[in-house]
Scaffold this motif. Sequence first.
Motif, PDB file in Angstrom:
ATOM      1  N   GLU A  66       0.821  -1.214   0.000  1.00 62.58           N
ATOM      2  CA  GLU A  66       0.000   0.000   0.000  1.00 62.58           C
ATOM      3  C   GLU A  66       0.857   1.267   0.000  1.00 62.58           C
ATOM      4  O   GLU A  66       0.339   2.364  -0.186  1.00 62.58           O
ATOM      5  CB  GLU A  66      -0.950   0.004   1.196  1.00 62.58           C
ATOM      6  CG  GLU A  66      -1.904  -1.186   1.204  1.00 62.58           C
ATOM      7  CD  GLU A  66      -2.579  -1.445  -0.132  1.00 62.58           C
ATOM      8  OE1 GLU A  66      -3.076  -0.486  -0.758  1.00 62.58           O
ATOM      9  OE2 GLU A  66      -2.599  -2.616  -0.565  1.00 62.58           O
ATOM     10  N   ARG A  67       2.148   1.116   0.172  1.00 63.66           N
ATOM     11  CA  ARG A  67       3.053   2.275   0.158  1.00 63.66           C
ATOM     12  C   ARG A  67       3.058   2.866  -1.244  1.00 63.66           C
ATOM     13  O   ARG A  67       3.096   2.145  -2.241  1.00 63.66           O
ATOM     14  CB  ARG A  67       4.460   1.818   0.539  1.00 63.66           C
ATOM     15  CG  ARG A  67       5.452   2.911   0.647  1.00 63.66           C
ATOM     16  CD  ARG A  67       5.931   2.977   2.083  1.00 63.66           C
ATOM     17  NE  ARG A  67       7.067   3.866   2.182  1.00 63.66           N
ATOM     18  CZ  ARG A  67       6.947   5.099   2.669  1.00 63.66           C
ATOM     19  NH1 ARG A  67       5.794   5.528   3.095  1.00 63.66           N
ATOM     20  NH2 ARG A  67       7.999   5.874   2.738  1.00 63.66           N
ATOM     21  N   VAL A 113       3.109  -4.475  -8.817  1.00 61.57           N
ATOM     22  CA  VAL A 113       3.202  -5.910  -8.541  1.00 61.57           C
ATOM     23  C   VAL A 113       2.074  -6.658  -9.237  1.00 61.57           C
ATOM     24  O   VAL A 113       2.309  -7.693  -9.875  1.00 61.57           O
ATOM     25  CB  VAL A 113       3.205  -6.170  -7.016  1.00 61.57           C
ATOM     26  CG1 VAL A 113       3.088  -7.656  -6.710  1.00 61.57           C
ATOM     27  CG2 VAL A 113       4.464  -5.584  -6.385  1.00 61.57           C
ATOM     28  N   GLU A 114       0.857  -6.138  -9.159  1.00 59.65           N
ATOM     29  CA  GLU A 114      -0.267  -6.817  -9.802  1.00 59.65           C
ATOM     30  C   GLU A 114      -0.141  -6.820 -11.318  1.00 59.65           C
ATOM     31  O   GLU A 114      -0.507  -7.789 -11.969  1.00 59.65           O
ATOM     32  CB  GLU A 114      -1.585  -6.184  -9.368  1.00 59.65           C
ATOM     33  CG  GLU A 114      -1.943  -6.520  -7.938  1.00 59.65           C
ATOM     34  CD  GLU A 114      -3.195  -5.824  -7.433  1.00 59.65           C
ATOM     35  OE1 GLU A 114      -3.735  -4.941  -8.146  1.00 59.65           O
ATOM     36  OE2 GLU A 114      -3.637  -6.165  -6.329  1.00 59.65           O
ATOM     37  N   LEU A 115       0.381  -5.743 -11.880  1.00 62.30           N
ATOM     38  CA  LEU A 115       0.570  -5.687 -13.324  1.00 62.30           C
ATOM     39  C   LEU A 115       1.497  -6.805 -13.791  1.00 62.30           C
ATOM     40  O   LEU A 115       1.181  -7.536 -14.726  1.00 62.30           O
ATOM     41  CB  LEU A 115       1.153  -4.334 -13.737  1.00 62.30           C
ATOM     42  CG  LEU A 115       1.576  -4.213 -15.203  1.00 62.30           C
ATOM     43  CD1 LEU A 115       0.350  -4.251 -16.113  1.00 62.30           C
ATOM     44  CD2 LEU A 115       2.359  -2.953 -15.418  1.00 62.30           C
ATOM     45  N   PHE A 116       2.613  -6.967 -13.114  1.00 61.36           N
ATOM     46  CA  PHE A 116       3.579  -7.976 -13.540  1.00 61.36           C
ATOM     47  C   PHE A 116       3.213  -9.369 -13.069  1.00 61.36           C
ATOM     48  O   PHE A 116       3.654 -10.356 -13.666  1.00 61.36           O
ATOM     49  CB  PHE A 116       4.995  -7.578 -13.120  1.00 61.36           C
ATOM     50  CG  PHE A 116       5.551  -6.532 -14.031  1.00 61.36           C
ATOM     51  CD1 PHE A 116       6.183  -6.885 -15.208  1.00 61.36           C
ATOM     52  CD2 PHE A 116       5.397  -5.193 -13.732  1.00 61.36           C
ATOM     53  CE1 PHE A 116       6.663  -5.914 -16.074  1.00 61.36           C
ATOM     54  CE2 PHE A 116       5.873  -4.208 -14.592  1.00 61.36           C
ATOM     55  CZ  PHE A 116       6.503  -4.578 -15.766  1.00 61.36           C
ATOM     56  N   ALA A 117       2.391  -9.481 -12.042  1.00 64.35           N
ATOM     57  CA  ALA A 117       1.938 -10.794 -11.596  1.00 64.35           C
ATOM     58  C   ALA A 117       1.007 -11.425 -12.632  1.00 64.35           C
ATOM     59  O   ALA A 117       0.847 -12.638 -12.673  1.00 64.35           O
ATOM     60  CB  ALA A 117       1.225 -10.680 -10.256  1.00 64.35           C
ATOM     61  N   ALA A 118       0.431 -10.591 -13.496  1.00 64.64           N
ATOM     62  CA  ALA A 118      -0.464 -11.097 -14.538  1.00 64.64           C
ATOM     63  C   ALA A 118       0.296 -11.851 -15.624  1.00 64.64           C
ATOM     64  O   ALA A 118      -0.296 -12.582 -16.401  1.00 64.64           O
ATOM     65  CB  ALA A 118      -1.246  -9.942 -15.167  1.00 64.64           C
ATOM     66  N   PHE A 119       1.588 -11.687 -15.671  1.00 62.21           N
ATOM     67  CA  PHE A 119       2.418 -12.353 -16.662  1.00 62.21           C
ATOM     68  C   PHE A 119       3.193 -13.485 -16.005  1.00 62.21           C
ATOM     69  O   PHE A 119       3.535 -13.400 -14.825  1.00 62.21           O
ATOM     70  CB  PHE A 119       3.410 -11.367 -17.298  1.00 62.21           C
ATOM     71  CG  PHE A 119       2.725 -10.255 -18.026  1.00 62.21           C
ATOM     72  CD1 PHE A 119       2.275 -10.434 -19.325  1.00 62.21           C
ATOM     73  CD2 PHE A 119       2.522  -9.028 -17.414  1.00 62.21           C
ATOM     74  CE1 PHE A 119       1.629  -9.411 -19.997  1.00 62.21           C
ATOM     75  CE2 PHE A 119       1.886  -7.999 -18.074  1.00 62.21           C
ATOM     76  CZ  PHE A 119       1.434  -8.195 -19.370  1.00 62.21           C
ATOM     77  N   ASP A 120       3.468 -14.517 -16.762  1.00 67.27           N
ATOM     78  CA  ASP A 120       4.266 -15.610 -16.227  1.00 67.27           C
ATOM     79  C   ASP A 120       5.655 -15.110 -15.881  1.00 67.27           C
ATOM     80  O   ASP A 120       6.300 -14.446 -16.694  1.00 67.27           O
ATOM     81  CB  ASP A 120       4.394 -16.753 -17.246  1.00 67.27           C
ATOM     82  CG  ASP A 120       3.093 -17.517 -17.404  1.00 67.27           C
ATOM     83  OD1 ASP A 120       2.274 -17.485 -16.463  1.00 67.27           O
ATOM     84  OD2 ASP A 120       2.903 -18.146 -18.454  1.00 67.27           O
ATOM     85  N   THR A 142       5.022  12.333  -9.067  1.00 64.29           N
ATOM     86  CA  THR A 142       3.974  12.143 -10.074  1.00 64.29           C
ATOM     87  C   THR A 142       3.260  10.798  -9.944  1.00 64.29           C
ATOM     88  O   THR A 142       2.169  10.640 -10.481  1.00 64.29           O
ATOM     89  CB  THR A 142       4.539  12.277 -11.512  1.00 64.29           C
ATOM     90  OG1 THR A 142       5.553  11.296 -11.702  1.00 64.29           O
ATOM     91  CG2 THR A 142       5.082  13.670 -11.752  1.00 64.29           C
ATOM     92  N   GLU A 143       3.870   9.834  -9.241  1.00 62.93           N
ATOM     93  CA  GLU A 143       3.234   8.528  -9.019  1.00 62.93           C
ATOM     94  C   GLU A 143       2.935   8.267  -7.554  1.00 62.93           C
ATOM     95  O   GLU A 143       2.468   7.186  -7.197  1.00 62.93           O
ATOM     96  CB  GLU A 143       4.126   7.386  -9.532  1.00 62.93           C
ATOM     97  CG  GLU A 143       4.344   7.354 -11.019  1.00 62.93           C
ATOM     98  CD  GLU A 143       5.605   8.101 -11.424  1.00 62.93           C
ATOM     99  OE1 GLU A 143       6.560   8.147 -10.642  1.00 62.93           O
ATOM    100  OE2 GLU A 143       5.630   8.649 -12.541  1.00 62.93           O
ATOM    101  N   ALA A 144       3.203   9.213  -6.665  1.00 65.04           N
ATOM    102  CA  ALA A 144       3.082   8.989  -5.218  1.00 65.04           C
ATOM    103  C   ALA A 144       1.671   8.610  -4.790  1.00 65.04           C
ATOM    104  O   ALA A 144       1.493   7.958  -3.764  1.00 65.04           O
ATOM    105  CB  ALA A 144       3.553  10.224  -4.457  1.00 65.04           C
ATOM    106  N   HIS A 145       0.667   8.971  -5.564  1.00 63.68           N
ATOM    107  CA  HIS A 145      -0.717   8.638  -5.224  1.00 63.68           C
ATOM    108  C   HIS A 145      -1.039   7.161  -5.452  1.00 63.68           C
ATOM    109  O   HIS A 145      -2.018   6.652  -4.929  1.00 63.68           O
ATOM    110  CB  HIS A 145      -1.677   9.491  -6.061  1.00 63.68           C
ATOM    111  CG  HIS A 145      -1.586   9.177  -7.521  1.00 63.68           C
ATOM    112  ND1 HIS A 145      -0.568   9.641  -8.318  1.00 63.68           N
ATOM    113  CD2 HIS A 145      -2.378   8.400  -8.312  1.00 63.68           C
ATOM    114  CE1 HIS A 145      -0.738   9.177  -9.547  1.00 63.68           C
ATOM    115  NE2 HIS A 145      -1.827   8.431  -9.568  1.00 63.68           N
ATOM    116  N   ALA A 146      -0.223   6.473  -6.236  1.00 60.53           N
ATOM    117  CA  ALA A 146      -0.494   5.076  -6.578  1.00 60.53           C
ATOM    118  C   ALA A 146       0.309   4.137  -5.680  1.00 60.53           C
ATOM    119  O   ALA A 146       1.487   4.367  -5.427  1.00 60.53           O
ATOM    120  CB  ALA A 146      -0.131   4.820  -8.042  1.00 60.53           C
ATOM    121  N   PRO A 147      -0.308   3.064  -5.197  1.00 59.63           N
ATOM    122  CA  PRO A 147       0.431   2.106  -4.379  1.00 59.63           C
ATOM    123  C   PRO A 147       1.295   1.194  -5.253  1.00 59.63           C
ATOM    124  O   PRO A 147       0.960   0.941  -6.417  1.00 59.63           O
ATOM    125  CB  PRO A 147      -0.684   1.300  -3.694  1.00 59.63           C
ATOM    126  CG  PRO A 147      -1.814   1.356  -4.664  1.00 59.63           C
ATOM    127  CD  PRO A 147      -1.722   2.709  -5.331  1.00 59.63           C
TER     128      PRO A 147
END
Length: 117
Positions: A74-75, A91-98, A81-86
Amino acid sequence: MDRPADRSSWTFLTHHARVLLEIARHPESRLRDIAQSIGITERAVQGIVADLHQAGYLTIERVGRRNRYHLNLERGFRHPTEAHAPVRALVELFAAFDAPAPPERADSRGAPAPISS
């Protein structure tokens, strides 16, 4: 017009991001395994893990003779410019790929140890 070869070797993800992703995939990995997996030195991984720990992105739990890493997903990202995003989003984006298979681990006698999930 030809581009110099060294200009084509850059990547989108930093070593810090790659270490974070490896820890997300394999929280009990040894620093040596992480280094081998992403192609940097064990000392570099040690420094990156220290950076991530100090910044609050992970905690380290000692389990016997090994470490287990716990991510604080959650950090927010460090750049304004990206501080609002955890970091969970990365991690979830890359976890979608093998992910590539983790390097084979060896026990103290040098024999391959079973890898559990």
